[in-house]
Enzyme design. Structure first.
Site, short mmCIF file in Angstrom:
data_model
loop_
_atom_site.label_atom_id
_atom_site.label_comp_id
_atom_site.label_asym_id
_atom_site.label_seq_id
_atom_site.Cartn_x
_atom_site.Cartn_y
_atom_site.Cartn_z
N SER A 128 0.83 -1.22 0.00
CA SER A 128 0.00 0.00 0.00
C SER A 128 0.86 1.26 0.00
CB SER A 128 -0.89 0.04 1.24
OG SER A 128 -1.73 -1.07 1.27
N SER A 134 -6.73 -0.02 -1.78
CA SER A 134 -7.49 -1.10 -2.43
C SER A 134 -7.07 -1.28 -3.88
CB SER A 134 -8.99 -0.78 -2.36
OG SER A 134 -9.44 -0.93 -1.03
N THR A 164 3.21 -3.17 8.62
CA THR A 164 3.28 -3.86 9.91
C THR A 164 4.74 -4.13 10.25
OG1 THR A 164 1.13 -4.87 9.54
CG2 THR A 164 2.56 -5.96 11.13
N GLU A 361 -5.07 -6.21 4.63
CA GLU A 361 -4.95 -7.35 3.69
C GLU A 361 -6.20 -7.47 2.80
OE1 GLU A 361 -2.81 -10.77 4.93
OE2 GLU A 361 -1.66 -9.66 6.42
N GLU A 365 -14.94 -4.82 1.29
CA GLU A 365 -15.44 -4.48 -0.05
C GLU A 365 -14.60 -5.19 -1.12
OE1 GLU A 365 -14.88 -2.29 2.45
OE2 GLU A 365 -16.98 -1.91 2.89
N1 CAA Z 1 -2.79 -14.74 -7.15
C1 CAA Z 1 -1.84 -14.59 -8.11
N2 CAA Z 1 -1.93 -13.66 -9.09
C2 CAA Z 1 -3.00 -12.84 -9.07
C3 CAA Z 1 -4.02 -12.93 -8.10
C4 CAA Z 1 -3.88 -13.94 -7.11
N3 CAA Z 1 -4.81 -14.08 -6.15
N4 CAA Z 1 -4.94 -11.99 -8.32
C5 CAA Z 1 -4.55 -11.32 -9.41
N5 CAA Z 1 -3.37 -11.84 -9.86
C6 CAA Z 1 -2.61 -11.45 -11.05
C7 CAA Z 1 -3.51 -11.56 -12.26
O1 CAA Z 1 -3.49 -12.88 -12.79
C8 CAA Z 1 -2.90 -10.57 -13.19
O2 CAA Z 1 -1.76 -11.16 -13.79
P1 CAA Z 1 -1.47 -10.96 -15.38
O3 CAA Z 1 -0.91 -9.58 -15.50
O4 CAA Z 1 -0.48 -12.01 -15.70
O5 CAA Z 1 -2.75 -11.12 -16.09
C9 CAA Z 1 -2.39 -9.46 -12.26
O6 CAA Z 1 -2.26 -10.08 -10.97
C10 CAA Z 1 -3.35 -8.32 -12.15
O7 CAA Z 1 -4.57 -8.83 -11.70
P2 CAA Z 1 -5.92 -8.02 -11.72
O8 CAA Z 1 -6.16 -7.50 -13.11
O9 CAA Z 1 -6.95 -8.86 -11.10
O10 CAA Z 1 -5.58 -6.77 -10.78
P3 CAA Z 1 -6.48 -5.59 -10.32
O11 CAA Z 1 -5.72 -4.33 -10.48
O12 CAA Z 1 -7.85 -5.72 -10.93
O13 CAA Z 1 -6.56 -5.82 -8.71
C11 CAA Z 1 -7.60 -6.37 -6.62
C12 CAA Z 1 -7.43 -6.60 -8.14
C13 CAA Z 1 -8.14 -7.72 -6.19
C14 CAA Z 1 -8.58 -5.30 -6.30
C15 CAA Z 1 -6.23 -6.06 -5.93
O14 CAA Z 1 -5.79 -4.76 -6.24
C16 CAA Z 1 -6.33 -6.19 -4.41
O15 CAA Z 1 -6.30 -7.30 -3.88
N6 CAA Z 1 -6.42 -5.05 -3.69
C17 CAA Z 1 -6.32 -5.05 -2.24
C18 CAA Z 1 -4.89 -4.88 -1.82
C19 CAA Z 1 -4.65 -5.31 -0.42
O16 CAA Z 1 -5.13 -6.35 0.04
N7 CAA Z 1 -3.84 -4.54 0.27
C20 CAA Z 1 -3.43 -4.84 1.62
C21 CAA Z 1 -1.96 -4.58 1.73
S1 CAA Z 1 -1.08 -5.34 3.05
C22 CAA Z 1 -1.51 -4.55 4.47
O17 CAA Z 1 -2.67 -4.36 4.70
C23 CAA Z 1 -0.47 -4.14 5.49
C24 CAA Z 1 0.33 -5.19 6.12
O18 CAA Z 1 1.39 -4.94 6.68
C25 CAA Z 1 -0.17 -6.57 6.13
#
Ligand code: CAA
Length: 383
Positions: A128, A134, A164, A361, A365
């Site tokens: 992030s 998101s 974290t 994570e 939504e």
């Molecule tokens: N596993 C492996 N690869 C994946 C995947 C998965 N689950 N999901 C997507 N991908 C790959 C896709 O296959 C695609 O690859 P190609 O380029 O080869 O086609 C690529 O990633 C892009 O995928 P999308 O087109 O689906 O990506 P998107 O931009 O539409 O994003 C989203 C989708 C699900 C909204 C994503 O942005 C998301 O999960 N957002 C939330 C982020 C998040 O969870 N952040 C938390 C950060 S960590 C934190 O909170 C702090 C900490 O310290 C823990």
């Protein structure tokens, strides 16, 4: 389904280790640490010595090799004692697993021993940014290739947010764009050790809950890295992070169930004293929802152990477990009456701790978006 309920010897062993550590070391100090916002450095190192920082990392690299169900039962037990310290343990396990899955042999040799043993108390996950949460692919941090002293290096600049164990971790998994014009396919993942020039932590964030977990921004200012720091191929870093988050969401699910267990424990004690019908109803509803949530978590963990696709099941588990835990903690505060609302009461801390689990994570939504998108894929492929 029934086989998911009985643990094998290794899973039982992890559960016993985690329960003992939680009861003896984490729970007695959790409220005090929360008040002082103190990072449990020595507890994390002790967790490493107990094998809890690499539960699903192969024994060959210093982990327990115990699998994902074992990891989930361990996280649940630890979070019942202190969810704040547990999140540092979870992110460490998540990064260690990503290094084992995507790293070179040199990465595994260099980092996994230090992480799994607790020589380093934690690892950090930097995805992030202040302007992208998101929609992770819209990150602004860059890693531009250039020549420096006759060698090819990446120059990293940008700010990563909500990290974290920021400033405490030994190594960080960091994303930046090696090709800013290529969207998610321009994202690369790097491993950066603490103390690397041009990479520093900002002061800790002031948070509502999980105050024993230190959260900071991590700042990249002309940080020069050669290609040995790349985790996976250049331009494939987004998939590395998404893959790691699938597993991470199982961990957050188990963490939320652990907090719900702690809240239920408080309600049961109060019920024993009061035998109040309304409190009994709150416990009954909460226990049923908690068990349903735990089964969703075990399903996702079992699929990961079997090497099967789990993206949708991990998201279902995360959204349900974390929202369930929020409801259960609210009921604990309500069921305990005025005392539940007092800062000396554990229910108050649990209610604050659990809130962020619906955010980090991937928010609720985002989980619903992922679940719906997977449904669409099934429809289109005729499954
Ligand atoms: N596993 C492996 N690869 C994946 C995947 C998965 N689950 N999901 C997507 N991908 C790959 C896709 O296959 C695609 O690859 P190609 O380029 O080869 O086609 C690529 O990633 C892009 O995928 P999308 O087109 O689906 O990506 P998107 O931009 O539409 O994003 C989203 C989708 C699900 C909204 C994503 O942005 C998301 O999960 N957002 C939330 C982020 C998040 O969870 N952040 C938390 C950060 S960590 C934190 O909170 C702090 C900490 O310290 C823990």
């Amino acid at each position: 389904m029934y086989s998911m309920l009985s643990l094998n010897d290794m899973q039982e062993n992890v559960l016993q280790r985690a329960m003992q550590f939680s009861d003896e070391s984490l729970a007695p100090e959790a409220s005090e640490r929360d008040r002082h916002e103190s990072f449990a450095d020595e507890h994390l190192k002790a967790m490493g010595r107990a094998g809890l920082l690499g539960v699903n990392v192969s024994q060959e690299y210093g982990g327990l090799g115990a699998g994902v169900v074992a990891y989930a039962v361990g996280v649940r037990a630890l979070a019942q004692g202190c969810a704040g310290t547990t999140v540092a343990m979870m992110v460490t396990n998540m990064v260690a697993e990503a290094i084992e899955k995507f790293g070179s042999e040199a990465h595994k040799q260099k980092y996994l021993g230090e992480l799994c043993s607790g020589i380093w108390p934690a690892a950090g996950f930097c995805l992030s940014e202040p302007g992208s949460g998101s929609d992770a692919a819209s990150m602004r941090a860059t890693a531009i290739e250039e020549q420096h002293n006759g060698e090819s290096v990446y120059r990293l600049n940008g700010t990563k947010a909500w990290v974290t164990s920021g400033g405490e971790a030994g190594v960080y998994l960091v994303t930046a764009k090696t090709n800013p014009a290529a969207g998610s396919r321009g994202v690369s993942a790097f491993l950066i050790e603490t103390g690397t020039a041009g990479f520093r932590s900002a002061p800790p964030e002031k948070k509502v809950g999980l105050r024993t977990s230190k959260t900071t921004q991590m700042i990249l200012e002309d940080c020069l890295l050669d290609e040995s720091h790349l985790l996976g191929e250049e331009g494939r870093g987004f998939s590395v992070m998404m893959n790691a988050l699938d597993g991470g969401r199982i961990g957050v699910s188990a963490q939320a169930v652990g907090v719900a267990d702690a809240a239920l424990q408080l309600m049961r004690r109060q019920y024993d004293l009061r035998q109040d019908q309304e409190l009994g109803r709150l416990i009954a509803q909460s226990q049923a929802e908690r068990d349903a949530a735990w089964l969703l978590c075990l399903r996702a963990a079992t699929l990961k152990d079997q090497g099967q696709p789990l993206t949708q099941q991990a998201s279902m588990s995360k959204v349900y477990c974390t929202e369930m835990a929020g409801r259960v903690c609210q009921r604990a505060v309500r069921g305990l009456g005025a005392i539940g609302h007092h800062s000396s009461c554990e229910a108050e801390r649990l209610m604050r701790d659990v809130r962020v689990m619906r955010i980090y994570e991937g928010t609720s939504e985002i989980q619903r978006f992922v679940i719906a998108r997977e449904e669409l894929k099934k429809l289109r492929s005729g499954r």
